[in-house]
Scaffold this motif. Structure first.
Motif, PDB file in Angstrom:
ATOM      1  N   LYS A 183       0.874  -1.180   0.000  1.00  0.00           N
ATOM      2  CA  LYS A 183       0.000   0.000   0.000  1.00  0.00           C
ATOM      3  C   LYS A 183       0.907   1.224   0.000  1.00  0.00           C
ATOM      4  N   ILE A 184       0.739   2.069  -0.997  1.00  0.00           N
ATOM      5  CA  ILE A 184       1.584   3.252  -1.146  1.00  0.00           C
ATOM      6  C   ILE A 184       0.713   4.501  -1.073  1.00  0.00           C
ATOM      7  N   LYS A 185       1.105   5.430  -0.222  1.00  0.00           N
ATOM      8  CA  LYS A 185       0.373   6.692  -0.091  1.00  0.00           C
ATOM      9  C   LYS A 185       1.011   7.723  -1.030  1.00  0.00           C
ATOM     10  N   ARG A 186       0.219   8.229  -1.955  1.00  0.00           N
ATOM     11  CA  ARG A 186       0.730   9.231  -2.895  1.00  0.00           C
ATOM     12  C   ARG A 186       1.203  10.471  -2.134  1.00  0.00           C
ATOM     13  N   SER A 187       2.318  10.979  -2.579  1.00  0.00           N
ATOM     14  CA  SER A 187       2.840  12.207  -1.974  1.00  0.00           C
ATOM     15  C   SER A 187       3.672  12.951  -3.016  1.00  0.00           C
ATOM     16  N   GLU A 188       4.262  14.058  -2.595  1.00  0.00           N
ATOM     17  CA  GLU A 188       5.074  14.832  -3.525  1.00  0.00           C
ATOM     18  C   GLU A 188       6.348  14.064  -3.861  1.00  0.00           C
ATOM     19  N   VAL A 189       6.623  13.984  -5.144  1.00  0.00           N
ATOM     20  CA  VAL A 189       7.812  13.297  -5.649  1.00  0.00           C
ATOM     21  C   VAL A 189       8.719  14.344  -6.288  1.00  0.00           C
ATOM     22  N   PRO A 190       9.954  14.454  -5.844  1.00  0.00           N
ATOM     23  CA  PRO A 190      10.837  15.479  -6.409  1.00  0.00           C
ATOM     24  C   PRO A 190      11.251  15.164  -7.837  1.00  0.00           C
ATOM     25  N   LEU A 191      11.221  16.181  -8.683  1.00  0.00           N
ATOM     26  CA  LEU A 191      11.800  16.101 -10.029  1.00  0.00           C
ATOM     27  C   LEU A 191      13.074  16.931  -9.987  1.00  0.00           C
ATOM     28  N   ARG A 192      14.158  16.305  -9.678  1.00  0.00           N
ATOM     29  CA  ARG A 192      15.390  17.038  -9.430  1.00  0.00           C
ATOM     30  C   ARG A 192      15.930  17.670 -10.707  1.00  0.00           C
ATOM     31  N   SER A 193      16.365  18.908 -10.570  1.00  0.00           N
ATOM     32  CA  SER A 193      16.988  19.596 -11.692  1.00  0.00           C
ATOM     33  C   SER A 193      18.506  19.631 -11.565  1.00  0.00           C
ATOM     34  N   VAL A 194      19.036  19.278 -10.396  1.00  0.00           N
ATOM     35  CA  VAL A 194      20.478  19.105 -10.229  1.00  0.00           C
ATOM     36  C   VAL A 194      20.762  17.610 -10.346  1.00  0.00           C
ATOM     37  N   ASP A 195      21.330  17.220 -11.476  1.00  0.00           N
ATOM     38  CA  ASP A 195      21.568  15.804 -11.755  1.00  0.00           C
ATOM     39  C   ASP A 195      22.700  15.226 -10.919  1.00  0.00           C
ATOM     40  N   ALA A 196      23.737  16.023 -10.708  1.00  0.00           N
ATOM     41  CA  ALA A 196      24.940  15.453 -10.097  1.00  0.00           C
ATOM     42  C   ALA A 196      25.687  16.502  -9.292  1.00  0.00           C
ATOM     43  N   THR A 197      26.244  16.056  -8.182  1.00  0.00           N
ATOM     44  CA  THR A 197      27.090  16.885  -7.327  1.00  0.00           C
ATOM     45  C   THR A 197      28.180  16.000  -6.744  1.00  0.00           C
ATOM     46  N   PHE A 198      29.432  16.315  -7.039  1.00  0.00           N
ATOM     47  CA  PHE A 198      30.519  15.517  -6.466  1.00  0.00           C
ATOM     48  C   PHE A 198      31.842  16.266  -6.609  1.00  0.00           C
ATOM     49  N   LEU A 199      32.840  15.795  -5.890  1.00  0.00           N
ATOM     50  CA  LEU A 199      34.188  16.329  -5.992  1.00  0.00           C
ATOM     51  C   LEU A 199      34.954  15.531  -7.041  1.00  0.00           C
ATOM     52  N   ILE A 200      35.447  16.238  -8.058  1.00  0.00           N
ATOM     53  CA  ILE A 200      36.274  15.575  -9.059  1.00  0.00           C
ATOM     54  C   ILE A 200      37.660  15.324  -8.503  1.00  0.00           C
ATOM     55  N   LYS A 201      38.172  16.326  -7.807  1.00  0.00           N
ATOM     56  CA  LYS A 201      39.401  16.195  -7.032  1.00  0.00           C
ATOM     57  C   LYS A 201      39.164  16.899  -5.706  1.00  0.00           C
ATOM     58  N   ASP A 202      40.157  16.896  -4.836  1.00  0.00           N
ATOM     59  CA  ASP A 202      39.963  17.391  -3.472  1.00  0.00           C
ATOM     60  C   ASP A 202      39.364  18.792  -3.418  1.00  0.00           C
ATOM     61  N   SER A 203      39.777  19.680  -4.297  1.00  0.00           N
ATOM     62  CA  SER A 203      39.313  21.064  -4.221  1.00  0.00           C
ATOM     63  C   SER A 203      38.449  21.473  -5.403  1.00  0.00           C
ATOM     64  N   ILE A 204      38.096  20.519  -6.279  1.00  0.00           N
ATOM     65  CA  ILE A 204      37.346  20.845  -7.501  1.00  0.00           C
ATOM     66  C   ILE A 204      35.969  20.198  -7.428  1.00  0.00           C
ATOM     67  N   GLY A 205      34.939  21.027  -7.305  1.00  0.00           N
ATOM     68  CA  GLY A 205      33.577  20.537  -7.253  1.00  0.00           C
ATOM     69  C   GLY A 205      32.924  20.542  -8.625  1.00  0.00           C
ATOM     70  N   TYR A 206      31.908  19.727  -8.766  1.00  0.00           N
ATOM     71  CA  TYR A 206      31.181  19.613 -10.029  1.00  0.00           C
ATOM     72  C   TYR A 206      29.688  19.573  -9.738  1.00  0.00           C
TER      73      TYR A 206
END
Length: 538
Positions: A183-206
C-alpha cells in the motif's frame, strides 16, 4: 558503416533541443491577464490572445492581418519561442517547472507488456514503501497493468492522483519469485533539476543542472554548500543540454558568483523600459574559481549565467557556442485551461549584447540553423564559428565577446573530441543503449544487489564479452554501425548507464567524468593556473 550519418546527429539534436526549449522557456512574470479578461468562451480565446499581442508583445505587429488564423499559426508569425500550450499538456509542463509532482515515485518502462520498475525515485513514497528495481507492478487499485498494451501516459494517469490517497499494488518480484502486496500513499515526488554533485578532485567541485525550475536554486545552493564543506574552492558548473527555464532562478544562481552591485543582465520590453538585475552581498562563491560548461543545446537561462560570468571576467566558459536565445516569455492563460507563452522582452548580457539568433526567415529556418552548425563544421572547429564584426563588445578587462547568436566559449572543445565519435555518443544517449542495459540488468540483477555505489564504481568492470553482446544486439536491432573501434568507450558508457539504473544520475555522471573532454580541458586550465583574462592566449 551507417549511411545516414550525415544527418542523423543533427536530427536527434534538433528534436531533443526543440522539445527542451518548449519546456524551458524563460518565465519571469506572473499572469495578470485575468484582471483584464474574465470570459471563458472559445470565441473569446482569439480575442484574448490578440489583446496580449497588441499590448504586451515586444515588437509592433499588425494584429488585423493574423486574426483569422489559428493560435499556433499566429504564434509562428511572431518568434520561435512564443508557444501555445494545450490544456492537455498544462499539468505536465507545470509539474516539470515546479520541480515536483504528486504520485508514487517510480522510474519505469513497459517491457514485454509489463510495467517494470527501473528504480524507485529517491524521496518518493515507493522508495519508502519498499519497491525495488526490477519489480513488476501487476495491479494498481484493481487496475490490471499487464497484458493490455498500455501507453506510458496511461500508466501515469493511473498512478498519479491526489496527495495522501492510497494505491494498493500487487507486485511480482522476479529475483525472489514471489508476489507481494504493498500500500503506497501518494505524496510529492521530487523532479530534481540538479543531476549530479561531487568532488572531481579534493578542491574541484562539479554540479550538473538540467533545467531552471522553481526548486533549482534551492537544490543548487544545497549542492554548492555540500561541496564547500567538502573543501571545494573551484567549481565546474555543467549547463550542457540545459534548455533554460525561470529567469529569476538564473539570476539567483549567478548572484552566488558575482560581487555585490555587479550587473547580471538587463531586459528591455516593447515600450523600451529597461529592468536591470544586480548581484547582492549574499553570494557564497564570489571569490572562488568558476568554470561553466556549455554546448549547442545550452539555451536561455543557461546563457544568462554564462553571459554574466563571461562579461564580468568572473570565470571561464568552456565548450561550444550556445544555442542563442535572448527572449523572455510570460505565461498567460487563455481561459479554457490552455495557455500561451508570449515573448514580452529581450534580455542583454552585462556588456549590452543580445545573444538572440535571427528569426527573420521564420521558425523552420531558425531551427534549421541548428543543422547547419553540424554541416558547416562549427561543432568540430572553432575557426568555423561565424561572428558578426559589427557586434563586438569588450569586458571590463578588455576581452572581446560577440553578440548576435549564442555565447562563444573562451575555450573551445569540439564535438567528438573523445575517442568515441560524437554521433555515436548521441545514439547511445538516445535510449538505445539504455534499453540494452535494462535487459542485461534484468537477467543479472543478483550480481549487483548487495553492492553500494562506491563498491560498484571501484569493483565493477565491463568485460569484452559484454561489449561483444552489445555489438551483436545493436546489429540484430538494425543499427548498422561499426562499433568495434569504440570498445573502450562502450565499456565506460555501459557501466555509466548500469549505474544510473542501479543507483542514480549522480553516479552515472561520476563515471562519465572520467573520460569527458570538457572536464579534461578545465583540469588543464587549473593545472596551468590560467586566469579568465589569459584564456585567449591558450
Amino acid at each position: 558503416m551507417f549511411k545516414k550519418r550525415s544527418y542523423l546527429l543533427p536530427l536527434i539534436l534538433a528534436a531533443t533541443l526543440a522539445a527542451g526549449i518548449y519546456i524551458g522557456g524563460n518565465l519571469n512574470y506572473s499572469d495578470t491577464g485575468e484582471k483584464l479578461f474574465s470570459t471563458n468562451s472559445e470565441k473569446d480565446k482569439l480575442n484574448r490572445l490578440i489583446d496580449y499581442i497588441e499590448y504586451e508583445y515586444v515588437d509592433d505587429v499588425n494584429t488585423d492581418s493574423i486574426v483569422d488564423v489559428t493560435v499556433n499559426n499566429i504564434l509562428e508569425k511572431l518568434d520561435p519561442h512564443s508557444v501555445y500550450i494545450p490544456k492537455q499538456q498544462i499539468e505536465q509542463v507545470a509539474d516539470n517547472m515546479k520541480g515536483d509532482f504528486v504520485g508514487v515515485g517510480i522510474s519505469f518502462r513497459m517491457y514485454r507488456d509489463s510495467l517494470v520498475v527501473i528504480r524507485p525515485i529517491v524521496g518518493g513514497p515507493s522508495k519508502v514503501a519498499g519497491i525495488r528495481s526490477g519489480d513488476r507492478i501487476l495491479i494498481a487499485n484493481k487496475d490490471t497493468l499487464y497484458g493490455r498494451g498500455l501507453r506510458s501516459d496511461e500508466i501515469v494517469d493511473i498512478l498519479k492522483g491526489d496527495k495522501n490517497t492510497n494505491v494498493d499494488m500487487s507486485i511480482y518480484r522476479p529475483i525472489e519469485d514471489k508476489t507481494i502486496q504493498l500500500k503506497i500513499k501518494r505524496s510529492e515526488v521530487p523532479l530534481r533539476s540538479v543531476d549530479a554533485t561531487f568532488l572531481i578532485k579534493d578542491s574541484i567541485g562539479y554540479i550538473r543542472v538540467n533545467r531552471f525550475a522553481e526548486s533549482t536554486y534551492d537544490e543548487f545552493k544545497a549542492s554548492l554548500l555540500a561541496l564547500e564543506l567538502g573543501g571545494a574552492n573551484k567549481l565546474i558548473l555543467d549547463l550542457r543540454d540545459n534548455p533554460g527555464g525561470y529567469l529569476g532562478i538564473a539570476e539567483a544562481m549567478a548572484d552566488e558568483f558575482l560581487e555585490d552591485g555587479k550587473l547580471i543582465l538587463f531586459t528591455k520590453n516593447k515600450s523600451g523600459a529597461i529592468n536591470k538585475a544586480f548581484a547582492t552581498k549574499k553570494g557564497s562563491f564570489e571569490d572562488e574559481d568558476i568554470y561553466i560548461l556549455i554546448n549547442e543545446k545550452s539555451a536561455s537561462a543557461s546563457e544568462i549565467i554564462a553571459g554574466a560570468v563571461q562579461d564580468n571576467d568572473r570565470g571561464i566558459i568552456v565548450g561550444r557556442r550556445s544555442f542563442g536565445k535572448g527572449l523572455v516569455q510570460r505565461e498567460m492563460s487563455l481561459g479554457d485551461g490552455s495557455a500561451v507563452r508570449l515573448t514580452v522582452s529581450r534580455y542583454y548580457t552585462p556588456t549590452g549584447r543580445s545573444i538572440q539568433r535571427s528569426y527573420d526567415n521564420g521558425t523552420k529556418d531558425y531551427y534549421n540553423q541548428f543543422y547547419k552548425r553540424y554541416e558547416n563544421g562549427e561543432l568540430r572547429s572553432a575557426d568555423s564559428i561565424k561572428v558578426d564584426d559589427s557586434l563586438v563588445y569588450k569586458t571590463p578587462k578588455g576581452k572581446i565577446v560577440y553578440g548576435g547568436g549564442g555565447i562563444i566559449p573562451d575555450v573551445f572543445v569540439p564535438l567528438g573530441s573523445s575517442q568515441m565519435d560524437g554521433w555515436v555518443n548521441t545514439l547511445m544517449d538516445s535510449g538505445f543503449m539504455s534499453f540494452y542495459v535494462f535487459e542485461y540488468l534484468d537477467s543479472h540483477r543478483d550480481l549487483y544487489n548487495d553492492l553500494t555505489s562506491d563498491e560498484f564504481q571501484q569493483t565493477v568492470f565491463i568485460d569484452d564479452q559484454t561489449v561483444d553482446d552489445f555489438i551483436y544486439y545493436a546489429d540484430e536491432k538494425g543499427l548498422k554501425i561499426d562499433l568495434d573501434p569504440y570498445r573502450e568507450d562502450l565499456k565506460l558508457h555501459i557501466k555509466a548507464i548500469l549505474a544510473e539504473q542501479l543507483y542514480d544520475e549522480n553516479i552515472k555522471q561520476q563515471i562519465l567524468s572520467q573520460d569527458d573532454p570538457m572536464i579534461e580541458a578545465v583540469l588543464h586550465l587549473i593545472e596551468e593556473q590560467i586566469a579568465p583574462e589569459e584564456v585567449a592566449d591558450h
